[in-house]
Design a protein around this motif. Structure first.
Motif, PDB file in Angstrom:
ATOM      1  N   GLY A  15      42.161  52.167  41.645  1.00 43.29           N
ATOM      2  CA  GLY A  15      40.705  52.125  41.835  1.00 43.29           C
ATOM      3  C   GLY A  15      40.396  51.771  43.274  1.00 43.29           C
ATOM      4  N   ARG A  16      39.330  51.010  43.464  1.00 45.93           N
ATOM      5  CA  ARG A  16      38.880  50.729  44.828  1.00 45.93           C
ATOM      6  C   ARG A  16      39.956  50.012  45.656  1.00 45.93           C
ATOM      7  N   MET A  17      40.470  48.892  45.139  1.00 42.65           N
ATOM      8  CA  MET A  17      41.470  48.140  45.908  1.00 42.65           C
ATOM      9  C   MET A  17      42.796  48.889  45.964  1.00 42.65           C
ATOM     10  N   ASP A  39      47.920  54.659  36.846  1.00 43.48           N
ATOM     11  CA  ASP A  39      46.547  54.308  36.472  1.00 43.48           C
ATOM     12  C   ASP A  39      46.323  54.866  35.069  1.00 43.48           C
ATOM     13  N   ILE A  40      45.609  54.111  34.230  1.00 43.39           N
ATOM     14  CA  ILE A  40      45.338  54.632  32.886  1.00 43.39           C
ATOM     15  C   ILE A  40      44.452  55.881  32.981  1.00 43.39           C
ATOM     16  N   ARG A  44      42.892  60.087  38.237  1.00 48.05           N
ATOM     17  CA  ARG A  44      42.782  59.235  39.426  1.00 48.05           C
ATOM     18  C   ARG A  44      44.164  59.010  40.047  1.00 48.05           C
ATOM     19  N   ALA A  76      47.136  46.255  41.312  1.00 45.98           N
ATOM     20  CA  ALA A  76      45.712  46.290  41.672  1.00 45.98           C
ATOM     21  C   ALA A  76      44.893  46.846  40.512  1.00 45.98           C
ATOM     22  N   SER A  77      45.373  46.584  39.309  1.00 43.31           N
ATOM     23  CA  SER A  77      44.593  46.928  38.102  1.00 43.31           C
ATOM     24  C   SER A  77      43.630  45.751  37.858  1.00 43.31           C
ATOM     25  N   PRO A  78      42.696  45.861  36.916  1.00 44.84           N
ATOM     26  CA  PRO A  78      41.793  44.729  36.658  1.00 44.84           C
ATOM     27  C   PRO A  78      42.554  43.493  36.149  1.00 44.84           C
ATOM     28  N   ALA A  81      44.689  43.109  32.965  1.00 47.75           N
ATOM     29  CA  ALA A  81      45.911  43.923  32.842  1.00 47.75           C
ATOM     30  C   ALA A  81      47.075  43.334  33.645  1.00 47.75           C
ATOM     31  N   HIS A  82      46.822  42.252  34.401  1.00 49.06           N
ATOM     32  CA  HIS A  82      47.863  41.749  35.309  1.00 49.06           C
ATOM     33  C   HIS A  82      49.072  41.157  34.582  1.00 49.06           C
ATOM     34  N   GLU A  99      47.164  41.427  43.098  1.00 48.31           N
ATOM     35  CA  GLU A  99      45.787  41.138  43.497  1.00 48.31           C
ATOM     36  C   GLU A  99      45.280  39.925  42.721  1.00 48.31           C
ATOM     37  N   LYS A 100      44.328  39.201  43.325  1.00 48.53           N
ATOM     38  CA  LYS A 100      43.709  38.101  42.603  1.00 48.53           C
ATOM     39  C   LYS A 100      42.830  38.688  41.510  1.00 48.53           C
ATOM     40  N   MET A 129      43.779  36.918  50.117  1.00 44.77           N
ATOM     41  CA  MET A 129      43.977  37.420  51.485  1.00 44.77           C
ATOM     42  C   MET A 129      43.293  36.595  52.549  1.00 44.77           C
ATOM     43  N   TRP A 275      33.576  43.526  51.552  1.00 44.39           N
ATOM     44  CA  TRP A 275      34.814  42.831  51.894  1.00 44.39           C
ATOM     45  C   TRP A 275      35.831  43.748  52.568  1.00 44.39           C
ATOM     46  N   TYR A 283      43.542  42.050  54.987  1.00 46.51           N
ATOM     47  CA  TYR A 283      44.292  42.887  54.036  1.00 46.51           C
ATOM     48  C   TYR A 283      45.500  43.530  54.725  1.00 46.51           C
TER      49      TYR A 283
HETATM   50  N1  LIG Z   1      41.340  40.466  47.311  1.00 50.68           N
HETATM   51  C1  LIG Z   1      40.105  40.919  47.266  1.00 50.68           C
HETATM   52  O1  LIG Z   1      39.297  40.659  48.131  1.00 50.68           O
HETATM   53  C2  LIG Z   1      39.693  41.807  46.134  1.00 50.68           C
HETATM   54  C3  LIG Z   1      38.530  42.576  46.243  1.00 50.68           C
HETATM   55  C4  LIG Z   1      38.195  43.409  45.167  1.00 50.68           C
HETATM   56  C5  LIG Z   1      38.998  43.453  44.051  1.00 50.68           C
HETATM   57  N2  LIG Z   1      40.107  42.679  43.994  1.00 50.68           N
HETATM   58  C6  LIG Z   1      40.975  42.678  42.806  1.00 50.68           C
HETATM   59  O2  LIG Z   1      41.654  43.923  42.739  1.00 50.68           O
HETATM   60  C7  LIG Z   1      41.857  44.306  41.387  1.00 50.68           C
HETATM   61  C8  LIG Z   1      41.260  45.684  41.167  1.00 50.68           C
HETATM   62  O3  LIG Z   1      39.889  45.664  41.491  1.00 50.68           O
HETATM   63  P1  LIG Z   1      39.091  46.997  41.888  1.00 50.68           P
HETATM   64  O4  LIG Z   1      37.819  46.550  42.498  1.00 50.68           O
HETATM   65  O5  LIG Z   1      39.972  47.938  42.614  1.00 50.68           O
HETATM   66  O6  LIG Z   1      38.797  47.598  40.425  1.00 50.68           O
HETATM   67  P2  LIG Z   1      38.550  49.134  40.019  1.00 50.68           P
HETATM   68  O7  LIG Z   1      37.856  49.096  38.710  1.00 50.68           O
HETATM   69  O8  LIG Z   1      37.920  49.877  41.167  1.00 50.68           O
HETATM   70  O9  LIG Z   1      40.012  49.721  39.824  1.00 50.68           O
HETATM   71  C9  LIG Z   1      40.873  49.345  38.803  1.00 50.68           C
HETATM   72  C10 LIG Z   1      41.744  50.550  38.444  1.00 50.68           C
HETATM   73  O10 LIG Z   1      42.745  50.131  37.535  1.00 50.68           O
HETATM   74  C11 LIG Z   1      42.834  51.089  36.485  1.00 50.68           C
HETATM   75  N3  LIG Z   1      43.372  50.406  35.300  1.00 50.68           N
HETATM   76  C12 LIG Z   1      42.703  49.727  34.327  1.00 50.68           C
HETATM   77  N4  LIG Z   1      43.563  49.204  33.442  1.00 50.68           N
HETATM   78  C13 LIG Z   1      44.812  49.546  33.877  1.00 50.68           C
HETATM   79  C14 LIG Z   1      46.104  49.303  33.377  1.00 50.68           C
HETATM   80  N5  LIG Z   1      46.317  48.584  32.265  1.00 50.68           N
HETATM   81  N6  LIG Z   1      47.153  49.821  34.060  1.00 50.68           N
HETATM   82  C15 LIG Z   1      46.966  50.550  35.180  1.00 50.68           C
HETATM   83  N7  LIG Z   1      45.745  50.820  35.704  1.00 50.68           N
HETATM   84  C16 LIG Z   1      44.678  50.316  35.052  1.00 50.68           C
HETATM   85  C17 LIG Z   1      41.441  51.623  36.327  1.00 50.68           C
HETATM   86  O11 LIG Z   1      41.456  52.910  35.705  1.00 50.68           O
HETATM   87  C18 LIG Z   1      40.969  51.691  37.785  1.00 50.68           C
HETATM   88  O12 LIG Z   1      41.321  52.902  38.411  1.00 50.68           O
HETATM   89  C19 LIG Z   1      41.213  43.192  40.539  1.00 50.68           C
HETATM   90  O13 LIG Z   1      42.202  42.265  40.193  1.00 50.68           O
HETATM   91  C20 LIG Z   1      40.223  42.564  41.506  1.00 50.68           C
HETATM   92  O14 LIG Z   1      39.919  41.218  41.218  1.00 50.68           O
HETATM   93  C21 LIG Z   1      40.483  41.874  45.021  1.00 50.68           C
END
Ligand SMILES: NC(=O)c1ccc[n+]([C@@H]2O[C@H](COP(=O)([O-])OP(=O)(O)OC[C@H]3O[C@@H](n4cnc5c(N)ncnc54)[C@H](O)[C@@H]3O)[C@@H](O)[C@H]2O)c1
Length: 339
Positions: A15-17, A39-40, A44, A76-78, A81-82, A99-100, A129, A275, A283
């Motif tokens: 996803g985003r991160m 990624d599930i 993507r 970097a999943s939610p 799921a960590h 990721e946190k 970070m 961020w 990062y």
């Molecule tokens: N360090 C930072 O500053 C910072 C900033 C934003 C997010 N994060 C962390 O990064 C992680 C991801 O956040 P995001 O904003 O990218 O979320 P997001 O929703 O944009 O992306 C998450 C991705 O993970 C996929 N996913 C969901 N369940 C999964 C699984 N079981 N296995 C594999 N993939 C799976 C989703 O389909 C999605 O593509 C979170 O832990 C969030 O807290 C950290």
């Protein structure tokens, strides 16, 4: 321990991160390549892998970890799921940048802490970070010199332009204040012993029902107080500021005065909007440090203990938010592996 050049990384969650970390590994940092992604959302994963030579796409994180040339894992999943991804990485004894948050609550973080101890060595760096941000690093270095005397208080402000639609009042603590929880522990070298959350009447700019902003007070076992204004729908920018008040002076970071303009009878600058912009350097340096230490066969940076402690503090914070009053943080004894 492998020192493959470049280090092959499996990125879990694109996803985003995750996608941003893939870009960073591919085109910013050195000594690593993206060997696999998972990624599930299969489309993507495929789209992210498509731009990278030899990168395979998976829907199952464990399959990505088992792919050819994978030496390390970036999760970097939610947050929910960590735990499963961490345990799958431990099965293969792979180094991990997670990721946190480490996990969303203290009980699951404790399971991960125990699983890592069963391996007998540290494997995890947690993605707090801010420990790599130049301004935070300077503040920490200054506090460590003792020039300002003992830190008495930290005042933190954490503001976002707008919260995503799924954001809940407790996520202001577990997702956002989690960073100040780690920054406070790291800057002061104390554990957080109690949390109180105060709530003003919510901003008219916040979605209906969201308790935004909040004022969080963290007490430490070293006798310091760290307060956090968390305001996730401030509308004007992404701001992270911290001021340490010490016995003989104060030190402040995050004013964002990199460029000041004077024009047409006014002066000013710009405010970062998210961020990825404010912490871009952090990062990059976080990931480079992880790759470098992994290739040396070492684990550095925020540990599983730091992830567990943050989870326990956030859990206490959510109780303080929901029930009111001061909630004490209950930590297990720090295991030898993390001392
Ligand atoms: N360090 C930072 O500053 C910072 C900033 C934003 C997010 N994060 C962390 O990064 C992680 C991801 O956040 P995001 O904003 O990218 O979320 P997001 O929703 O944009 O992306 C998450 C991705 O993970 C996929 N996913 C969901 N369940 C999964 C699984 N079981 N296995 C594999 N993939 C799976 C989703 O389909 C999605 O593509 C979170 O832990 C969030 O807290 C950290």
């Amino acid at each position: 321990m492998t020192v493959r050049e470049p280090l092959g990384i499996a990125v879990i969650g694109t996803g985003r991160m995750g996608a941003d970390h893939v870009r960073r590994i591919d085109s910013v940092i050195s000594g690593a390549r993206v060997a696999a992604v998972a990624d599930i959302d299969a489309e993507r994963a495929k789209a992210v892998a498509a731009g990278i030579d030899g990168c395979t796409a998976h829907t199952d994180p464990a399959a990505a970890m088992a792919a050819a040339d994978v030496d390390a894992v970036l999760i970097a999943s939610p947050g929910p799921a960590h735990e499963a991804a961490l345990l799958a990485a431990f099965e293969r004894d792979l180094p991990v940048l997670c990721e946190k948050p480490l996990t969303p609550d203290a009980a699951s973080a404790l399971r991960v802490l125990e699983a890592e101890q069963a391996l007998g060595h540290r494997r995890v760096q947690v993605g707090f970070m801010r420990r790599y941000d130049t301004e935070y690093v300077r503040l920490k270095a200054l506090l460590s010199t003792g020039q300002l005397g003992r830190p008495l208080m930290l005042h933190n402000r954490h503001r976002n332009v707008a919260s995503p639609p799924f954001f809940t009042s407790s996520m202001l603590i577990s997702d956002s204040v989690a960073h100040e929880v780690d920054a406070t522990r790291w800057l002061l070298g104390h554990e957080i012993s109690a949390v109180t959350v105060l709530r003003p009447t919510p901003s008219g700019g916040a979605p209906e029902g969201l308790s935004d902003p909040q004022f969080v007070v963290l007490e430490t076992d070293g006798g310091a107080i760290s307060d956090v204004e968390i305001f996730v729908n401030c509308g004007f920018g992404y701001q992270v500021q911290a001021e340490a008040v010490c016995e003989r002076g104060t030190a402040r970071i995050g004013d964002g005065h990199a460029l000041i303009t004077h024009m047409a009878g006014r002066w000013g600058g710009t405010i970062t909007q998210d961020w990825t912009e404010r912490f871009a350097q952090a990062y990059d340096d976080e990931l480079q440090a992880w790759v470098d230490s992994t290739r040396r066969g070492e684990v550095t940076g925020p540990s599983t203990w730091d992830g567990y402690a943050a989870a326990a503090v956030c859990e206490a914070g959510i109780r303080a938010l929901e029930e009111g009053g001061r909630v004490e943080v209950d930590l297990v004894e720090k295991p030898q592996l993390y001392r």
